[in-house]
Design a protein around this motif. Structure first.
Motif, PDB file in Angstrom:
ATOM      1  N   GLY A  21     -31.980 -36.869 -22.633  1.00  0.00           N
ATOM      2  CA  GLY A  21     -32.846 -37.958 -23.071  1.00  0.00           C
ATOM      3  C   GLY A  21     -33.947 -37.868 -21.533  1.00  0.00           C
ATOM      4  O   GLY A  21     -34.806 -39.013 -21.509  1.00  0.00           O
ATOM      5  N   SER A  27     -38.014 -41.532 -16.630  1.00  0.00           N
ATOM      6  CA  SER A  27     -37.034 -41.672 -17.685  1.00  0.00           C
ATOM      7  C   SER A  27     -35.849 -42.609 -17.297  1.00  0.00           C
ATOM      8  O   SER A  27     -35.178 -42.334 -16.114  1.00  0.00           O
ATOM      9  CB  SER A  27     -36.491 -40.601 -18.327  1.00  0.00           C
ATOM     10  N   ILE A  28     -35.417 -43.243 -18.157  1.00  0.00           N
ATOM     11  CA  ILE A  28     -34.054 -43.957 -17.523  1.00  0.00           C
ATOM     12  C   ILE A  28     -32.973 -43.093 -17.486  1.00  0.00           C
ATOM     13  O   ILE A  28     -32.037 -43.429 -16.570  1.00  0.00           O
ATOM     14  CB  ILE A  28     -33.696 -45.314 -18.561  1.00  0.00           C
ATOM     15  N   GLN A  48     -36.517 -31.947 -24.794  1.00  0.00           N
ATOM     16  CA  GLN A  48     -37.015 -31.747 -26.375  1.00  0.00           C
ATOM     17  C   GLN A  48     -38.252 -30.978 -26.338  1.00  0.00           C
ATOM     18  O   GLN A  48     -39.454 -31.328 -26.093  1.00  0.00           O
ATOM     19  CB  GLN A  48     -37.392 -33.280 -26.705  1.00  0.00           C
ATOM     20  N   VAL A  73     -33.078 -33.577 -31.677  1.00  0.00           N
ATOM     21  CA  VAL A  73     -31.683 -33.951 -32.161  1.00  0.00           C
ATOM     22  C   VAL A  73     -31.721 -34.142 -33.826  1.00  0.00           C
ATOM     23  O   VAL A  73     -30.719 -34.384 -34.318  1.00  0.00           O
ATOM     24  CB  VAL A  73     -31.214 -35.527 -31.747  1.00  0.00           C
ATOM     25  N   LYS A 171     -31.823 -49.906 -33.267  1.00  0.00           N
ATOM     26  CA  LYS A 171     -30.894 -50.459 -32.025  1.00  0.00           C
ATOM     27  C   LYS A 171     -30.083 -51.133 -32.742  1.00  0.00           C
ATOM     28  O   LYS A 171     -28.879 -50.945 -32.012  1.00  0.00           O
ATOM     29  CB  LYS A 171     -31.772 -51.195 -31.114  1.00  0.00           C
ATOM     30  N   ILE A 200     -38.685 -51.388 -19.032  1.00  0.00           N
ATOM     31  CA  ILE A 200     -38.997 -50.576 -18.039  1.00  0.00           C
ATOM     32  C   ILE A 200     -40.017 -49.456 -18.376  1.00  0.00           C
ATOM     33  O   ILE A 200     -39.986 -48.826 -19.338  1.00  0.00           O
ATOM     34  CB  ILE A 200     -37.869 -49.732 -17.545  1.00  0.00           C
ATOM     35  N   THR A 202     -41.706 -46.760 -19.281  1.00  0.00           N
ATOM     36  CA  THR A 202     -41.321 -45.023 -19.494  1.00  0.00           C
ATOM     37  C   THR A 202     -42.504 -44.669 -20.549  1.00  0.00           C
ATOM     38  O   THR A 202     -42.987 -45.626 -21.215  1.00  0.00           O
ATOM     39  CB  THR A 202     -40.113 -44.931 -19.829  1.00  0.00           C
TER      40      THR A 202
HETATM   41  P1  NAD Z   1     -38.447 -41.772 -22.235  1.00  0.00           P
HETATM   42  O1  NAD Z   1     -39.673 -41.745 -23.101  1.00  0.00           O
HETATM   43  O2  NAD Z   1     -38.582 -41.363 -20.804  1.00  0.00           O
HETATM   44  O3  NAD Z   1     -36.811 -41.065 -23.156  1.00  0.00           O
HETATM   45  C1  NAD Z   1     -36.947 -41.023 -24.398  1.00  0.00           C
HETATM   46  C2  NAD Z   1     -36.378 -39.747 -24.727  1.00  0.00           C
HETATM   47  O4  NAD Z   1     -36.095 -39.744 -25.877  1.00  0.00           O
HETATM   48  C3  NAD Z   1     -37.229 -38.587 -24.336  1.00  0.00           C
HETATM   49  O5  NAD Z   1     -36.473 -37.637 -23.371  1.00  0.00           O
HETATM   50  C4  NAD Z   1     -37.737 -37.572 -25.635  1.00  0.00           C
HETATM   51  O6  NAD Z   1     -37.727 -36.304 -25.218  1.00  0.00           O
HETATM   52  C5  NAD Z   1     -36.413 -38.158 -26.449  1.00  0.00           C
HETATM   53  N1  NAD Z   1     -36.631 -37.983 -27.957  1.00  0.00           N
HETATM   54  C6  NAD Z   1     -37.334 -38.755 -28.558  1.00  0.00           C
HETATM   55  N2  NAD Z   1     -36.882 -37.797 -29.710  1.00  0.00           N
HETATM   56  C7  NAD Z   1     -36.326 -36.843 -29.708  1.00  0.00           C
HETATM   57  C8  NAD Z   1     -35.729 -35.960 -30.697  1.00  0.00           C
HETATM   58  N3  NAD Z   1     -36.124 -35.962 -31.953  1.00  0.00           N
HETATM   59  N4  NAD Z   1     -34.837 -35.149 -29.986  1.00  0.00           N
HETATM   60  C9  NAD Z   1     -34.633 -35.198 -28.743  1.00  0.00           C
HETATM   61  N5  NAD Z   1     -35.156 -35.808 -27.930  1.00  0.00           N
HETATM   62  C10 NAD Z   1     -35.928 -36.884 -28.331  1.00  0.00           C
HETATM   63  O7  NAD Z   1     -38.013 -43.193 -22.325  1.00  0.00           O
HETATM   64  P2  NAD Z   1     -36.900 -44.339 -22.067  1.00  0.00           P
HETATM   65  O8  NAD Z   1     -37.426 -45.703 -21.860  1.00  0.00           O
HETATM   66  O9  NAD Z   1     -36.271 -43.686 -20.660  1.00  0.00           O
HETATM   67  O10 NAD Z   1     -35.903 -44.168 -23.332  1.00  0.00           O
HETATM   68  C11 NAD Z   1     -34.535 -43.909 -23.106  1.00  0.00           C
HETATM   69  C12 NAD Z   1     -33.521 -44.766 -23.952  1.00  0.00           C
HETATM   70  O11 NAD Z   1     -33.801 -46.224 -23.247  1.00  0.00           O
HETATM   71  C13 NAD Z   1     -34.076 -45.005 -25.317  1.00  0.00           C
HETATM   72  O12 NAD Z   1     -33.148 -45.079 -26.156  1.00  0.00           O
HETATM   73  C14 NAD Z   1     -35.018 -46.202 -25.239  1.00  0.00           C
HETATM   74  O13 NAD Z   1     -34.946 -47.023 -26.492  1.00  0.00           O
HETATM   75  C15 NAD Z   1     -34.152 -47.083 -24.490  1.00  0.00           C
HETATM   76  N6  NAD Z   1     -34.616 -48.288 -23.863  1.00  0.00           N
HETATM   77  C16 NAD Z   1     -35.820 -48.198 -23.134  1.00  0.00           C
HETATM   78  C17 NAD Z   1     -36.157 -49.340 -22.427  1.00  0.00           C
HETATM   79  C18 NAD Z   1     -37.604 -49.397 -21.786  1.00  0.00           C
HETATM   80  O14 NAD Z   1     -38.043 -50.557 -21.670  1.00  0.00           O
HETATM   81  N7  NAD Z   1     -38.122 -48.138 -21.362  1.00  0.00           N
HETATM   82  C19 NAD Z   1     -35.456 -50.601 -22.700  1.00  0.00           C
HETATM   83  C20 NAD Z   1     -34.312 -50.664 -23.370  1.00  0.00           C
HETATM   84  C21 NAD Z   1     -33.672 -49.396 -23.810  1.00  0.00           C
END
Ligand code: NAD
Length: 276
Positions: A21, A27-28, A48, A73, A171, A200, A202
Motif C-alpha cells: 500500500g 502514504s500511511i 500497484q 490485489v 471499512k 491524513i 494522502t
Molecule cells: P494512499 O493512496 O497512499 O494508499 C492507498 C494504496 O492503495 C495505494 O498504494 C494504492 O496503490 C493501493 N491500491 C488501491 N487499489 C489497489 C489495487 N487494486 N491493488 C493494489 N493496491 C491498490 O492512501 P492512504 O491514505 O495511505 O491509504 C492507506 C489505507 O489507509 C487505506 O486503506 C485507507 O482507506 C486507510 N485510511 C486512510 C485515511 C486517510 O485519511 N488518508 C484514514 C483512515 C484510513
C-alpha cells in the motif's frame, strides 16, 4: 508527509515482513514502514503498477529494501506471484501491513443510495476488504507462529461521514474480517488488528468529496483539536506488530486525536462558530 525522525531501537530486529500500500511518501504505509525500519525490521513492498514503481522504488531503497513486487490485489495471479516471491526470498515472514483501499470517485460524493452502483459496491468491497482476507490467508501460510498483521480503517465504518459512502460499508466489512481472521489465526499466536486513523492528506483521501471540510471539522471537533499525525499511526503500528502488542488481537484501535470519543465538542472553535 514532512520529514520526521522516527524513534530508533530494536523492537523489530530480526523480523521480516511485507508492506502493501505504499503509493508515495505521503502514504500511511510509508510512515509505518519508516517506523518499522527505525526499529530494525526488514521489509518487502508491493506496489500497484509501473506508474507507482518510480515513486516506491527510491523509498524502499532508502530503508534498505530491494524487494518490490508488482501486485494489483484484484489479480489472483499477481497475488500468487507476490507471495511466492516473498517465500522464495525469505521462506517465512513475521508481519504484514495492509494499507489498501479504493472506490471510484463517483461513489465518494453525494447521496449514498443514489450514487452507489452494483459495480461500485463490488469493486470497493473487493479491493478494500476482501483483499485483506486474501492477503492474510496467503501471508499466514508463510508466517512464523507469533506473527502479526494490521490493516487500516476509518471511522466511516461506524458512523456516517458525508461522501465516504460505500467506503464506509467496505471499512465495516474490513473491521469484521479483522475479527474473523484474528479468531482463525489466534491459535498460532498470529495477531490481527486494525488501526482506525483520522483523516491524513494522502492520494486516497484526495478522492473523497469535501475532503477539506473533513480536515477542518476533524481539527475543530476532535478531543485534541488537531488533525491526525501519521507518526501516531506509525507508532500504533509498531506496538501492534512488535512483541509489545502481545495478547492484543481482533481490535480496532483508533488513532484520531480522540475524534471517535466525542459526542458533543467542549468549549472551543466549533462551539464559538455557533456563536456560543
Ligand atoms: P494512499 O493512496 O497512499 O494508499 C492507498 C494504496 O492503495 C495505494 O498504494 C494504492 O496503490 C493501493 N491500491 C488501491 N487499489 C489497489 C489495487 N487494486 N491493488 C493494489 N493496491 C491498490 O492512501 P492512504 O491514505 O495511505 O491509504 C492507506 C489505507 O489507509 C487505506 O486503506 C485507507 O482507506 C486507510 N485510511 C486512510 C485515511 C486517510 O485519511 N488518508 C484514514 C483512515 C484510513
Amino acid at each position: 508527509m514532512a520529514e520526521q525522525t522516527f524513534p530508533t531501537g530494536t523492537l523489530m530486529a530480526g523480523k521480516r515482513g511485507l508492506i502493501m500500500g505504499v503509493a508515495n511518501k505521503n502514504s500511511i504505509a510509508w510512515a509505518i514502514a519508516q517506523q518499522l525500519a527505525a526499529q530494525g525490521a526488514e521489509m518487502a513492498f508491493t506496489y500497484q503498477g509501473d506508474k507507482l514503481l518510480r515513486r516506491v522504488k527510491p523509498l524502499a531503497e532508502s530503508v534498505g529494501s530491494d524487494t518490490l513486487v508488482d501486485c494489483d490485489v484484484t489479480n489472483d495471479d499477481q497475488m500468487e506471484a507476490a507471495f511466492k516471491t516473498i517465500e522464495d526470498k525469505w521462506g517465512k515472514i513475521d508481519f504484514l501491513v495492509h494499507a489498501i483501499a479504493f472506490a471510484g470517485k463517483d461513489q465518494l460524493a453525494g447521496s449514498f443510495i443514489e450514487q452507489t452502483t452494483r459495480e461500485g459496491f463490488k469493486s470497493a468491497l473487493d479491493i478494500s476488504a476482501y483483499s485483506f482476507v486474501d492477503a492474510a490467508r496467503r501471508a499466514s501460510n508463510i508466517m512464523n507462529d507469533g506473527g502479526a498483521m494490521i490493516t487500516l480503517t476509518y471511522l466511516g465504518s461506524e458512523r456516517v461521514i458525508p461522501n465516504y459512502n460505500v467506503m464506509g460499508v467496505a471499512k465495516a466489512a474490513l473491521e469484521a474480517s479483522t475479527r474473523y481472521i484474528a479468531a482463525d489465526l489466534g491459535p498460532r499466536q498470529i495477531r490481527v488488528n486494525a488501526i482506525s486513523a483520522g483523516p491524513i492528506k494522502t492520494l486516497a483521501a484526495a478522492g473523497i468529496g469535501s475532503g477539506r471540510h473533513m480536515f477542518r471539522f476533524n481539527k475543530a471537533a476532535s478531543a485534541m483539536q488537531d488533525n491526525t499525525d501519521p507518526m501516531g499511526v506509525a507508532g500504533a503500528a509498531l506496538y501492534l506488530l512488535s512483541d509489545l502488542g502481545l495478547s492484543c488481537t481482533g481490535e480496532t484501535h483508533h488513532v484520531d486525536g480522540g475524534f471517535h470519543a466525542i459526542g458533543m465538542p467542549q468549549e472551543g472553535p466549533l462551539r464559538e462558530s455557533l456563536g456560543e
